[in-house]
Enzyme design. Structure first.
Site, mmCIF file in Angstrom:
data_model
loop_
_atom_site.group_PDB
_atom_site.id
_atom_site.type_symbol
_atom_site.label_atom_id
_atom_site.label_comp_id
_atom_site.label_asym_id
_atom_site.label_seq_id
_atom_site.Cartn_x
_atom_site.Cartn_y
_atom_site.Cartn_z
ATOM 1 N N LYS A 356 50.343 11.433 -43.042
ATOM 2 C CA LYS A 356 49.449 12.986 -43.072
ATOM 3 C C LYS A 356 49.421 12.726 -40.911
ATOM 4 C CE LYS A 356 45.387 10.668 -44.296
ATOM 5 N NZ LYS A 356 44.144 9.917 -45.689
ATOM 6 N N ARG A 450 33.377 13.818 -52.348
ATOM 7 C CA ARG A 450 33.905 14.342 -51.468
ATOM 8 C C ARG A 450 34.963 15.513 -52.373
ATOM 9 N NH1 ARG A 450 38.685 10.844 -47.377
ATOM 10 N NH2 ARG A 450 39.939 11.598 -49.339
ATOM 11 N N HIS A 478 39.960 9.148 -56.126
ATOM 12 C CA HIS A 478 40.409 8.399 -54.658
ATOM 13 C C HIS A 478 39.124 7.572 -54.806
ATOM 14 C CE1 HIS A 478 42.085 7.336 -51.095
ATOM 15 N NE2 HIS A 478 40.421 7.331 -50.149
ATOM 16 N N ARG A 540 49.105 5.420 -54.090
ATOM 17 C CA ARG A 540 49.385 6.681 -52.396
ATOM 18 C C ARG A 540 49.137 5.836 -50.965
ATOM 19 N NH1 ARG A 540 45.266 9.632 -54.699
ATOM 20 N NH2 ARG A 540 43.754 8.619 -53.741
ATOM 21 N N TYR A 585 36.558 6.955 -10.996
ATOM 22 C CA TYR A 585 34.917 8.027 -11.397
ATOM 23 C C TYR A 585 33.669 6.921 -11.123
ATOM 24 C CZ TYR A 585 38.129 11.934 -12.117
ATOM 25 O OH TYR A 585 39.131 13.248 -12.360
ATOM 26 N N CYS A 633 40.087 7.685 -17.052
ATOM 27 C CA CYS A 633 40.054 9.269 -16.631
ATOM 28 C C CYS A 633 40.939 9.402 -18.008
ATOM 29 C CB CYS A 633 41.431 9.024 -15.542
ATOM 30 S SG CYS A 633 40.840 8.503 -14.111
ATOM 31 N N ASP A 635 43.832 10.973 -18.331
ATOM 32 C CA ASP A 635 45.530 10.689 -17.798
ATOM 33 C C ASP A 635 45.768 8.983 -17.198
ATOM 34 O OD1 ASP A 635 46.204 13.271 -18.704
ATOM 35 O OD2 ASP A 635 45.056 14.248 -16.500
#
Ligand code: PLP
Length: 696
Positions: A356, A450, A478, A540, A585, A633, A635
């Protein structure tokens, strides 16, 4: 279950390329014409069909999605080869017209490339017809055979003589892409849809086919029947056996050998010319040209060496897909972790790989493809879209969706053959009410609260088995405290495991088959005391497959895992900032000394926290730790590189997770700095990061 080992499919490509060199040099000609005939006109005839079969096999494994790409790649290779051999054509006075370009190839060995360009779309079309398509390709092969080894017989039949004459106005031979290659592409493809064959029967069939082909070839060569000798009646049988054998013993791939094989194939006629010219120049003609075996022996290493040189030249130019910032994925480590988990789990417990969140940021498609090759047949994702993405990438095994699925999407579950989790009784009834039959696993709530039907509601669980459109193929639960080290965490996990086992026993007592049962995720394997004495059908794990723990806490049963992911980014710029000057910044960083600031091309949009500097974040530059400074920042981020013996330069690579020289930043440590666990850190790595796959 194949372990990483001998990459038989790729290695045999090189052997096949060497056999093609043998066809064009006749190594045994001086010693025994009969042996040479067998080597070059019988044995070596497996080479070209083999190339086609491997292509067909890998295309079909990927649902033929790579067909256009392979076609384009072949076209480019052919165009380059045409140019490469143009000088020889000009020297020999060979015309390079439409007939040569489109049908026969512009040099004697190049026929295969235009043939493949024609055969690929034909095979793709015929593949839609499954068995009928293979039969049609078989008929085409027989027609080709009539114009090849059996021409003296078949060409005499009324009407057929004219037909073949028509064919020969376009092609020199019938071994082309219309008659010969489609059947081999489809035979290769047929292996993709069957279980991996047994090596012994493959070997037996190869010997049988080769024996029959030898008899066939020698009988034919004693007559005047053949017009050419590329095709035999027993060649497809031999190829079926040989490919099955190679597939059975294949373990992993070797991309370098694969490329070398292609280059040897393309380059060897030039090498023949070079050996001849060189032999004349150095007065070695008798030795290197007149002696057929030495001639062959000279051409092969020259071709291989040239292939290596060309490859290393092109390799140096290949940069990671996103040369700004990227995840480096070591698939060897993934294979090793998988093997380790297999050894750890009892033989009766299957491995359901949790991929996942893009395989926790590792790239779900390359990860799932690698795991498949290692024999993993069960996958788990979090949502429908992730399941569909895997299906589109050609993963055909069982895929369980662990999260919630909108019942209205039941038709998509069915269409993509995905297994849904039943989150509770109401969800189960709503799924069934959609009127399409879907495969489901029932989640059982053993204390996490859950997803799941409360474990004690046996009647409710049983009623879900009776719903008309639900096919219950598994039941799972689980653990929510398996990663805790406190005694009450362990006690809770043990209680959950026992509750789950009890629920399963109750269902079985009612005559219901729970199908695949599973409970443990990674920490249920690392801290196994909670499940001692209980047997479930699968485990799992997600995290441990990727070679990391959630954090640095101790576990009961540590495993020698290898981290799969490294995170790297390039240095975009380097600045000298005088003491007292601010940067970034809000000028959040103030230089307290003359500072060397490196700007890295990675930021919070790539998954790192904005306050990474304040949290104590570091990166590796030149194999040493450098602190992150200022505000991260979107990027970029700033790094203080003042303490490095030599200032970094723009374009160099920094490591944010992983090893550089003698220094390593473990994912566990980075996660701790970020105030989280590796699960979150890795799964948040942004999809715009490049993915560089090592050891594919
Ligand atoms: C994510 C998840 C897993 C895998 O967990 P890891 O701790 O990464 O091994 C297993 N089962 C379920 C239900 C999950 O949601």
């Amino acid at each position: 279950m194949t372990r990483q080992g001998f990459p038989a499919l790729d290695r045999f490509r090189l052997a096949a390329a060497v056999l093609v060199v043998a066809i064009h040099t006749g190594p045994l000609g001086d010693f025994s014409p009969l042996a040479d005939l067998w080597l070059t006109r019988v044995l070596a005839r497996v080479a070209v069909p083999y190339f086609a079969m491997v292509s067909g096999y890998f295309l079909a494994r990927n649902h033929w999605q790579g067909t256009t790409r392979l076609w384009r790649h072949t076209l480019v290779l052919y165009a380059a080869s045409v140019l490469l051999y143009l000088p020889l054509n000009l020297y020999a006075g060979n015309p390079v017209g439409v007939r040569a370009l489109v049908f026969n190839g512009t040099f004697y060995h190049l026929w295969y490339l235009p043939a493949l360009l024609l055969a690929l779309p034909i095979a793709r079309l015929l593949a839609r017809g499954e068995r009928g398509g293979l039969a049609a390709a078989g008929v085409l092969y027989l027609i080709g055979l009539g114009g090849d080894s059996y021409y003296g017989l078949v060409g005499q039949l009324p009407g057929l003589g004219d037909f073949y004459k028509g064919v020969f106005t376009l092609w020199d031979y019938t071994r082309n892409g219309l008659f010969t290659l489609p059947v081999f592409l489809l035979l290769g493809a047929a292996f993709a849809a069957r279980p991996v064959p047994d090596a012994r029967s493959g070997a037996r069939l190869t010997l049988l086919g080769l024996g029959a082909m030898t008899v066939e070839a020698f009988v034919l060569h004693g007559t005047h029947i053949p017009r050419h000798d590329s095709m035999y009646l027993f060649l497809p049988l031999t190829m079926w056996g040989l490919f099955g054998l190679l597939l059975a013993v294949n373990g992993g791939q070797d991309r370098a050998v694969r490329r070398t094989a292609t280059l040897v194939y393309i380059l060897h006629p030039w090498c023949i010319v070079v050996v001849r010219v060189g032999a004349r120049f150095f007065g070695l003609w008798d030795l290197l040209v007149e002696n057929s075996l030495l001639h062959f022996v000279a051409v092969v290493p020259l071709s291989v060496a040239l292939a290596f040189v060309l490859q290393s030249l092109t390799n140096r130019r290949s940069l990671p897909p996103d040369a700004r910032a990227w995840r480096e994925i070591d698939l060897d480590a993934l294979r090793q972790n998988t093997a380790l988990l297999r050894e750890t789990l009892p033989a009766s417990c299957a491995l359901m790989a949790v991929v996942k969140a893009d395989a926790y940021g590792h790239g779900a498609v390359p990860v799932a493809r690698t795991l498949r090759r290692e024999g993993v047949r069960l996958f788990a994702v979090a949502c429908l879209a992730e399941g569909i993405a895997l299906r589109r990438a050609g993963i055909r095994d069982r895929i369980l969706i662990l999260g919630w699925t909108d019942p209205a999407q039941a038709p998509l579950l069915r269409r993509w053959k995905l297994t849904a989790t039943v989150a509770d009784a109401e969800h189960g009834r709503a799924l069934s009410a959609q009127g399409v039959s879907v495969r489901v696993h029932l989640a059982v709530d053993t204390g996490m609260h859950r997803l799941g039907i409360p474990a004690e509601e046996i009647g409710t669980l049983a009623s879900l088995f009776a719903l008309p459109n639900l096919r219950v193929t598994g039941v799972y639960s689980h653990l929510c405290t398996a990663d805790g080290s406190a005694e009450n965490d362990r006690a809770f996990a043990r209680r959950q495991a026992e509750t789950f086992a009890h629920t399963l026993a109750m269902l079985r007592g009612l005559g219901l088959d729970p199908g695949l049962t599973h409970l443990q995720a990674s920490y249920g394997i690392l801290n196994p005391a909670c499940v001692v004495g209980l047997a479930f059908g699968a485990a799992r794990p997600g995290l441990v497959l990727y070679g990391v723990y959630s954090d640095t806490a101790k576990v009961e049963h540590p495993l020698p895992l290898r981290p799969v992911l490294s995170l790297r980014a390039r240095v975009a710029a380097v600045h000298r900032v005088p003491a007292g000057e601010g940067a970034g910044y809000g000028l959040a960083f103030t230089a307290r000394r003359d500072t060397c600031l490196a700007v890295l091309a990675i930021g919070y949009a790539d998954g790192l926290p904005r306050d990474y500097a304040a949290k104590g974040g570091v990166v590796l530059l030149h194999g040493a730790r450098c602190p992150v400074v200022g505000r991260v920042c979107m990027d970029q981020m700033l790094v203080d590189a003042t303490d490095l013996p030599a200032a970094p330069k723009a374009g160099e690579t920094a490591t944010l997770i992983g090893t550089d020289g003698a220094e390593t930043l473990h994912a566990e440590e980075v996660a701790e700095t970020c105030g989280t666990i590796t699960n979150e850190l890795l799964s948040r790595l942004g999809p715009r990061l490049g993915l560089q796959v090592l050891h594919p």
